[in-house]
Design a protein around this motif. Structure first.
Motif, PDB file in Angstrom:
ATOM      1  N   ARG A  54       0.863  -1.179   0.000  1.00  0.00           N
ATOM      2  CA  ARG A  54       0.000   0.000   0.000  1.00  0.00           C
ATOM      3  C   ARG A  54       0.893   1.221   0.000  1.00  0.00           C
ATOM      4  NH1 ARG A  54      -5.342   0.463   3.269  1.00  0.00           N
ATOM      5  NH2 ARG A  54      -5.567  -1.207   1.810  1.00  0.00           N
ATOM      6  N   GLY A  55       0.468   2.282  -0.704  1.00  0.00           N
ATOM      7  CA  GLY A  55       1.283   3.473  -0.716  1.00  0.00           C
ATOM      8  C   GLY A  55       0.659   4.621  -1.482  1.00  0.00           C
ATOM      9  N   HIS A  56       1.440   5.700  -1.549  1.00  0.00           N
ATOM     10  CA  HIS A  56       0.978   6.917  -2.209  1.00  0.00           C
ATOM     11  C   HIS A  56       1.326   6.950  -3.697  1.00  0.00           C
ATOM     12  CE1 HIS A  56      -0.123   8.737   1.619  1.00  0.00           C
ATOM     13  NE2 HIS A  56       1.008   8.265   2.101  1.00  0.00           N
ATOM     14  N   ASP A  57       2.372   6.221  -4.101  1.00  0.00           N
ATOM     15  CA  ASP A  57       2.833   6.237  -5.485  1.00  0.00           C
ATOM     16  C   ASP A  57       2.485   4.897  -6.137  1.00  0.00           C
ATOM     17  OD1 ASP A  57       4.176   7.173  -7.790  1.00  0.00           O
ATOM     18  OD2 ASP A  57       5.963   6.031  -7.207  1.00  0.00           O
ATOM     19  N   LEU A  58       1.776   4.959  -7.255  1.00  0.00           N
ATOM     20  CA  LEU A  58       1.304   3.747  -7.922  1.00  0.00           C
ATOM     21  C   LEU A  58       2.453   2.885  -8.434  1.00  0.00           C
ATOM     22  CD1 LEU A  58      -1.096   2.087  -8.898  1.00  0.00           C
ATOM     23  CD2 LEU A  58      -1.129   3.489 -10.959  1.00  0.00           C
ATOM     24  N   ARG A  59       3.481   3.500  -8.985  1.00  0.00           N
ATOM     25  CA  ARG A  59       4.609   2.726  -9.524  1.00  0.00           C
ATOM     26  C   ARG A  59       5.313   1.903  -8.443  1.00  0.00           C
ATOM     27  NH1 ARG A  59       5.817   4.308 -14.790  1.00  0.00           N
ATOM     28  NH2 ARG A  59       4.950   6.337 -15.344  1.00  0.00           N
ATOM     29  N   THR A  60       5.522   2.494  -7.276  1.00  0.00           N
ATOM     30  CA  THR A  60       6.196   1.744  -6.207  1.00  0.00           C
ATOM     31  C   THR A  60       5.299   0.640  -5.654  1.00  0.00           C
ATOM     32  OG1 THR A  60       5.511   3.388  -4.579  1.00  0.00           O
ATOM     33  CG2 THR A  60       7.693   3.636  -5.522  1.00  0.00           C
ATOM     34  N   VAL A  61       4.005   0.865  -5.639  1.00  0.00           N
ATOM     35  CA  VAL A  61       3.075  -0.164  -5.171  1.00  0.00           C
ATOM     36  C   VAL A  61       3.063  -1.351  -6.137  1.00  0.00           C
ATOM     37  CG1 VAL A  61       0.627  -0.643  -4.738  1.00  0.00           C
ATOM     38  CG2 VAL A  61       1.646   1.444  -3.860  1.00  0.00           C
ATOM     39  N   LEU A  62       3.155  -1.077  -7.435  1.00  0.00           N
ATOM     40  CA  LEU A  62       3.098  -2.143  -8.436  1.00  0.00           C
ATOM     41  C   LEU A  62       4.396  -2.934  -8.541  1.00  0.00           C
ATOM     42  CD1 LEU A  62       1.052  -0.448 -11.282  1.00  0.00           C
ATOM     43  CD2 LEU A  62       0.275  -2.105  -9.591  1.00  0.00           C
ATOM     44  N   ARG A  63       5.456  -2.470  -7.915  1.00  0.00           N
ATOM     45  CA  ARG A  63       6.719  -3.219  -7.942  1.00  0.00           C
ATOM     46  C   ARG A  63       6.583  -4.593  -7.307  1.00  0.00           C
ATOM     47  NH1 ARG A  63      10.678   1.500  -6.164  1.00  0.00           N
ATOM     48  NH2 ARG A  63      10.595   2.696  -8.083  1.00  0.00           N
ATOM     49  N   VAL A  64       5.641  -4.730  -6.403  1.00  0.00           N
ATOM     50  CA  VAL A  64       5.403  -6.025  -5.761  1.00  0.00           C
ATOM     51  C   VAL A  64       4.987  -7.065  -6.809  1.00  0.00           C
ATOM     52  CG1 VAL A  64       3.046  -6.520  -4.953  1.00  0.00           C
ATOM     53  CG2 VAL A  64       4.837  -6.329  -3.354  1.00  0.00           C
ATOM     54  N   LEU A  65       4.305  -6.644  -7.854  1.00  0.00           N
ATOM     55  CA  LEU A  65       3.879  -7.561  -8.908  1.00  0.00           C
ATOM     56  C   LEU A  65       5.011  -7.865  -9.880  1.00  0.00           C
ATOM     57  CD1 LEU A  65       0.383  -6.042  -9.687  1.00  0.00           C
ATOM     58  CD2 LEU A  65       0.907  -8.042  -8.298  1.00  0.00           C
ATOM     59  N   GLU A  66       5.900  -6.913 -10.095  1.00  0.00           N
ATOM     60  CA  GLU A  66       7.004  -7.118 -11.027  1.00  0.00           C
ATOM     61  C   GLU A  66       8.004  -8.126 -10.487  1.00  0.00           C
ATOM     62  OE1 GLU A  66       8.702  -3.476 -12.342  1.00  0.00           O
ATOM     63  OE2 GLU A  66       6.776  -2.694 -13.022  1.00  0.00           O
ATOM     64  N   ARG A  67       8.064  -8.292  -9.192  1.00  0.00           N
ATOM     65  CA  ARG A  67       8.953  -9.299  -8.610  1.00  0.00           C
ATOM     66  C   ARG A  67       8.546 -10.696  -9.029  1.00  0.00           C
ATOM     67  NH1 ARG A  67       8.837  -6.681  -2.753  1.00  0.00           N
ATOM     68  NH2 ARG A  67      10.095  -4.858  -3.228  1.00  0.00           N
ATOM     69  N   LYS A  68       7.289 -10.870  -9.394  1.00  0.00           N
ATOM     70  CA  LYS A  68       6.809 -12.185  -9.833  1.00  0.00           C
ATOM     71  C   LYS A  68       7.425 -12.554 -11.177  1.00  0.00           C
ATOM     72  CE  LYS A  68       3.852 -12.194  -6.424  1.00  0.00           C
ATOM     73  NZ  LYS A  68       4.077 -12.944  -5.238  1.00  0.00           N
ATOM     74  N   LEU A  69       7.872 -11.551 -11.960  1.00  0.00           N
ATOM     75  CA  LEU A  69       8.465 -11.815 -13.270  1.00  0.00           C
ATOM     76  C   LEU A  69       9.906 -12.316 -13.152  1.00  0.00           C
ATOM     77  CD1 LEU A  69       7.332  -8.858 -15.538  1.00  0.00           C
ATOM     78  CD2 LEU A  69       6.810 -11.262 -15.807  1.00  0.00           C
ATOM     79  N   ILE A  70      10.596 -11.967 -12.090  1.00  0.00           N
ATOM     80  CA  ILE A  70      11.995 -12.329 -11.922  1.00  0.00           C
ATOM     81  C   ILE A  70      12.078 -13.787 -11.478  1.00  0.00           C
ATOM     82  CG2 ILE A  70      14.133 -11.836 -10.697  1.00  0.00           C
ATOM     83  CD1 ILE A  70      13.067  -8.966 -10.340  1.00  0.00           C
ATOM     84  N   ARG A  71      12.717 -14.598 -12.287  1.00  0.00           N
ATOM     85  CA  ARG A  71      12.865 -16.013 -11.985  1.00  0.00           C
ATOM     86  C   ARG A  71      14.308 -16.430 -12.199  1.00  0.00           C
ATOM     87  NH1 ARG A  71       7.846 -18.004 -15.582  1.00  0.00           N
ATOM     88  NH2 ARG A  71       6.208 -17.250 -14.227  1.00  0.00           N
ATOM     89  N   ALA A  72      14.720 -17.451 -11.501  1.00  0.00           N
ATOM     90  CA  ALA A  72      16.066 -17.986 -11.674  1.00  0.00           C
ATOM     91  C   ALA A  72      16.129 -18.788 -12.963  1.00  0.00           C
ATOM     92  CB  ALA A  72      16.424 -18.871 -10.491  1.00  0.00           C
ATOM     93  N   VAL A  73      17.175 -18.587 -13.742  1.00  0.00           N
ATOM     94  CA  VAL A  73      17.378 -19.327 -14.972  1.00  0.00           C
ATOM     95  C   VAL A  73      18.279 -20.517 -14.688  1.00  0.00           C
ATOM     96  CG1 VAL A  73      18.248 -19.186 -17.325  1.00  0.00           C
ATOM     97  CG2 VAL A  73      17.152 -17.197 -16.283  1.00  0.00           C
TER      98      VAL A  73
END
Length: 114
Positions: free
Chosen positions: A94-113
């Motif tokens: 939760r937060g005031h800035d939408l981009r920083t709040v959505l970073r939680v979802l972008e972590r789902k894209l990072i996977r170990a190769v």
């Protein structure tokens, strides 16, 4: 005698529904597009209610949403008006800035190769 047609505007007491602004939607759809390209998400839905605007993300159309991105303007001066909520109802960020709040979802894209 004067005849006046009914007004096409909502009554003064009726609040307008909360909605996402164009700039907010572009940020959300940018993350959504990357997740669709990765094969994680497939569908979305937008709800504009009186107190909250919700962008729901689905893996399949008939399921419950995986994530909900909510905008609650009443919380603007407290915890922040944007929130990412998981499938179980837990607030992930939760937060005031939408981009920083959505970073939680972008972590789902990072996977170990391997």
């Amino acid at each position: 005698m004067t005849f006046q047609s009914p007004s096409q505007f909502p009554a003064r007491g009726a609040p307008e529904p909360v909605a996402f602004h164009r700039t907010e939607l572009s940020v959300i759809l940018s993350v959504y597009g990357r997740m669709v390209a990765a094969g994680e998400w497939r569908d979305y839905g937008i709800s504009c209610l009186r107190d909250v605007a919700i962008f729901s993300v689905f893996r399949r159309t008939a399921e419950h949403p995986l994530y909900r991105i909510e905008k609650r303007p009443r919380l603007r001066n407290r915890q922040g008006q944007y929130a990412v909520i998981g499938m179980d109802g837990q607030v992930l960020k939760r937060g005031h800035d939408l981009r920083t709040v959505l970073r939680v979802l972008e972590r789902k894209l990072i996977r170990a190769v391997e």
